[in-house]
Motif scaffolding. Structure first.
Motif, mmCIF file in Angstrom:
data_model
loop_
_atom_site.group_PDB
_atom_site.id
_atom_site.type_symbol
_atom_site.label_atom_id
_atom_site.label_comp_id
_atom_site.label_asym_id
_atom_site.label_seq_id
_atom_site.Cartn_x
_atom_site.Cartn_y
_atom_site.Cartn_z
ATOM 1 N N UNK A 155 13.131 5.525 11.796
ATOM 2 C CA UNK A 155 11.422 5.255 11.631
ATOM 3 C C UNK A 155 11.588 4.083 10.729
ATOM 4 N N UNK A 156 10.291 3.474 10.570
ATOM 5 C CA UNK A 156 10.200 2.317 9.554
ATOM 6 C C UNK A 156 9.381 3.035 8.470
ATOM 7 N N UNK A 157 9.859 2.857 7.302
ATOM 8 C CA UNK A 157 8.957 3.447 6.087
ATOM 9 C C UNK A 157 7.522 3.068 6.014
ATOM 10 N N UNK A 158 6.779 3.850 5.742
ATOM 11 C CA UNK A 158 5.354 3.311 5.568
ATOM 12 C C UNK A 158 5.124 2.826 4.352
ATOM 13 N N UNK A 159 4.428 1.678 4.160
ATOM 14 C CA UNK A 159 4.191 0.991 2.870
ATOM 15 C C UNK A 159 2.536 0.958 2.578
ATOM 16 N N UNK A 160 2.459 0.251 1.611
ATOM 17 C CA UNK A 160 0.840 0.494 1.150
ATOM 18 C C UNK A 160 0.320 -0.740 1.827
ATOM 19 N N UNK A 161 1.134 -1.675 2.584
ATOM 20 C CA UNK A 161 0.386 -2.616 3.615
ATOM 21 C C UNK A 161 -0.212 -2.070 4.902
ATOM 22 N N UNK A 162 0.358 -0.790 5.001
ATOM 23 C CA UNK A 162 0.004 0.070 6.221
ATOM 24 C C UNK A 162 -1.430 0.921 6.048
ATOM 25 N N UNK A 163 -1.892 0.790 4.734
ATOM 26 C CA UNK A 163 -2.955 1.638 4.522
ATOM 27 C C UNK A 163 -4.184 0.883 4.375
ATOM 28 N N UNK A 164 -5.590 1.533 4.480
ATOM 29 C CA UNK A 164 -6.660 0.712 4.240
ATOM 30 C C UNK A 164 -7.236 0.875 2.823
ATOM 31 N N UNK A 165 -6.303 1.260 1.679
ATOM 32 C CA UNK A 165 -6.517 1.509 0.387
ATOM 33 C C UNK A 165 -5.240 1.296 -0.491
ATOM 34 N N UNK A 166 -5.510 0.970 -1.635
ATOM 35 C CA UNK A 166 -4.296 0.863 -2.458
ATOM 36 C C UNK A 166 -4.642 1.796 -3.645
ATOM 37 N N UNK A 167 -3.803 2.742 -4.222
ATOM 38 C CA UNK A 167 -4.145 3.412 -5.426
ATOM 39 C C UNK A 167 -3.503 2.639 -6.569
ATOM 40 N N UNK A 168 -4.382 2.275 -7.599
ATOM 41 C CA UNK A 168 -3.983 1.368 -8.605
ATOM 42 C C UNK A 168 -4.201 2.237 -9.890
ATOM 43 N N UNK A 169 -4.191 3.633 -10.056
ATOM 44 C CA UNK A 169 -4.214 4.492 -11.180
ATOM 45 C C UNK A 169 -5.874 5.005 -11.314
ATOM 46 N N UNK A 170 -5.572 6.200 -11.964
ATOM 47 C CA UNK A 170 -6.919 7.066 -12.205
ATOM 48 C C UNK A 170 -7.634 7.288 -10.865
ATOM 49 N N UNK A 171 -9.143 6.969 -10.737
ATOM 50 C CA UNK A 171 -9.349 7.308 -9.443
ATOM 51 C C UNK A 171 -9.726 6.276 -8.776
ATOM 52 N N UNK A 172 -9.012 4.910 -9.214
ATOM 53 C CA UNK A 172 -9.478 3.758 -8.682
ATOM 54 C C UNK A 172 -8.614 3.497 -7.219
ATOM 55 N N UNK A 173 -9.173 3.027 -6.251
ATOM 56 C CA UNK A 173 -8.674 2.539 -4.990
ATOM 57 C C UNK A 173 -9.136 1.085 -4.864
ATOM 58 N N UNK A 174 -8.234 0.352 -4.398
ATOM 59 C CA UNK A 174 -8.887 -0.908 -4.050
ATOM 60 C C UNK A 174 -8.913 -0.919 -2.246
ATOM 61 N N UNK A 175 -10.030 -1.279 -1.773
ATOM 62 C CA UNK A 175 -9.984 -0.940 -0.308
ATOM 63 C C UNK A 175 -9.470 -2.341 0.359
ATOM 64 N N UNK A 176 -8.737 -2.273 1.471
ATOM 65 C CA UNK A 176 -8.404 -3.476 2.093
ATOM 66 C C UNK A 176 -8.332 -3.193 3.609
ATOM 67 N N UNK A 177 -8.611 -4.237 4.421
ATOM 68 C CA UNK A 177 -8.332 -4.316 5.883
ATOM 69 C C UNK A 177 -7.125 -4.995 6.062
ATOM 70 N N UNK A 178 -6.755 -4.915 7.482
ATOM 71 C CA UNK A 178 -5.247 -5.468 7.612
ATOM 72 C C UNK A 178 -5.195 -7.058 7.558
ATOM 73 N N UNK A 179 -6.386 -7.645 7.369
ATOM 74 C CA UNK A 179 -6.178 -9.164 7.351
ATOM 75 C C UNK A 179 -6.577 -9.327 6.139
#
Length: 171
Positions: A144-168
């Protein structure tokens, strides 16, 4: 400024992992993305765990953990371990796993790679502890190919903080 720092941290791409622990009869897993190889000789890896998390206390007491590499076909693992329903002590009751052969930590059947690791030391780093560990055993699952943060619609940056993103890019 804080928003730009969060976006900058979110640009540091990471793999997606599930860190698992077993203490007495309790088995627990948590989504983990702050993982890296730290040394080649001996082979060592690091995981950063929030000091307030149940897994932190268990790793401190047991000195061991499982590291499960999530592949693209296993995205359901990330979805579950990042959800509210997984925020409880024995959260592996609805996830298929076996205990690793040496350290007896949970290995998730859906993970593409499973590592059992023994902690050799730890370093306090702000609100997290960096555990430095030696892989004791490993099993490789389906290709399989490892899942990375680029495959998600959010990135955890600590605490309760998420940075939302889309594929583009950033939302």
């Amino acid at each position: 400024m804080e928003r730009n720092i969060a976006r900058a941290m979110a640009a540091l791409t990471t793999g997606i992992y599930v860190l698992t622990i077993r203490e007495d009869e309790h088995c627990h897993g948590m989504s983990a993305s702050w993982v890296a190889q730290a040394s080649g000789e001996p082979t060592l890896l690091t995981v950063a765990v929030d000091k307030r998390h149940h897994s932190h206390r268990a790793i401190k007491r047991t000195g061991a953990f499982g590291l499960n590499v999530v592949g693209r076909r296993g995205k359901a693992l990330e979805d579950y371990f990042y959800s509210a329903q997984s925020r409880r002590m024995d959260n592996l009751d609805s996830v298929a796993f076996v205990l690793s052969p040496k350290l007896r930590v949970p290995w998730l059947k859906l993970a593409m790679v499973k590592i059992e690791a023994r902690v050799s030391r730890s370093v306090s780093a702000g609100d997290h502890t960096i555990f430095i560990a030696e892989p004791i055993g490993v099993t490789i699952g389906a290709r399989d190919r490892p899942l990375t943060s680029l495959d998600l619609d959010y990135v955890y940056v600590g605490g309760s903080k998420l940075v939302p993103r889309n594929r583009s890019g950033w939302k």
